[in-house]
Structures are given as C-alpha cells and as structure tokens.
Design an enzyme around this catalytic site. Sequence first.
Site, PDB file in Angstrom:
ATOM      1  N   TYR A   1      29.019  44.913 192.372  1.00 62.93           N
ATOM      2  CA  TYR A   1      29.805  45.346 193.516  1.00 62.93           C
ATOM      3  C   TYR A   1      31.051  44.489 193.701  1.00 62.93           C
ATOM      4  CZ  TYR A   1      25.526  47.848 193.687  1.00 62.93           C
ATOM      5  OH  TYR A   1      24.449  48.579 193.333  1.00 62.93           O
ATOM      6  N   HIS A   2      31.371  44.122 194.899  1.00 62.87           N
ATOM      7  CA  HIS A   2      32.630  43.443 195.181  1.00 62.87           C
ATOM      8  C   HIS A   2      33.820  44.320 194.804  1.00 62.87           C
ATOM      9  CE1 HIS A   2      30.199  39.501 194.559  1.00 62.87           C
ATOM     10  NE2 HIS A   2      29.912  40.089 195.691  1.00 62.87           N
TER      11      HIS A   2
END
Length: 193
Positions: free
Chosen positions: A128-129
Amino acid sequence: MVTAQRAHLTCSCISIHCRTRYPRAARPPSCLSRIRVFCSASIRVAPRAVAPCGIASRHAEDAPRIDPNYLSTDKDIAEVIQGSRLIRRIMQTEALRSITVKETLPGPQVETDADMLSYFRENSGSIYHLCGSCAMGADPATSVVDKHLKVHGIDGLRVVDASIFPNITSGNINAATMMVAERGASLILRDSG
C-alpha cells in the site's frame, strides 16, 4: 487527464520453517502455537514503475481504473531479485542457520533469476502507501495541484492528502501525509481570511 501513482512493492518474501519455540511470555494464540515459520521480505520502497490510473466510467462512485504495473522496469526487476538473493545470504549466516530447518517459499527449487521473477510475478503485491495520483507541480500538463495545493484551473478546490506527492517517500507515508495536512490547513486558514 490520466494521472499516475506509485506504491511500495513487496516481492522478495521468503518464508522459512524454523526450529525455535516461543518463550513462555511471548507465546502466540493457541491456533498458532504449532506454526514455526517466519517471513523475511525486502521491500521496493522506490519503484521506478508508474501505475497509470484514470476514470473508469462517468459514475463518480465507480472505482478508478488502475494498472499497478508491478515489475515492469528493468531496475525494479533487478532490485527485487537482488533483495531476494540478499535475504538468502542472510539466512545462511551462522546465527540464523542454527534455527532454520528449510526455506519453504519460494523454496530451494527456485534458483535462477527467471524462476525468481516468475515466483514474484505470481505472488507479489503492494504494501500500500499509494500516492501521487494528483501530483503537485508547476506545470498543469504534468501535475494536478500547484505548490499551494490548489487544483490547476479550478478555483476553490484543493487536494490535501498523499495523492499530491510527486514521488513516493522511502518509507511509510504517514508522517509526510500529516505534514501535508498541516501545511494544507495553514494555507486554507490563511486564504479564508
């Protein structure tokens, strides 16, 4: 306008069956008490691949069209293979060899770069991020917001989140996102009077 985003990529995950038992104070729940495996991963925190994203339909509630484009550049491929080789070298150190029974994933049969890449293409994913889909910049042709977080060409609209990052940070984006929020709040308060 088609924009792009980037995400940290975890590829070089190697699972190891180990001999250790948990210390009494650190025992996991009973459902995990017989599992003696750990996973070591190298994470590609600055991928070169860019994930194109765009509008999927004319309905605002529909998710955007995003192609994560994982492992599409030679540099990304070389670095995840290099990361997996490093993990294997670390696992062969005396300290870890003494607790290791065997590598379970991808397993010792995966030796060549081509085999490793094939394994990663089937098993890797984002940690993610996600960021960068409304990148900040001076040029409206290559960015969505200006340095004041205002959307180019639209009065009264700002974007104040991780989507304005022109590049992904080399680590968790939480602190950088909070800094953007602080800056955005001060800009909004300043402009409101």
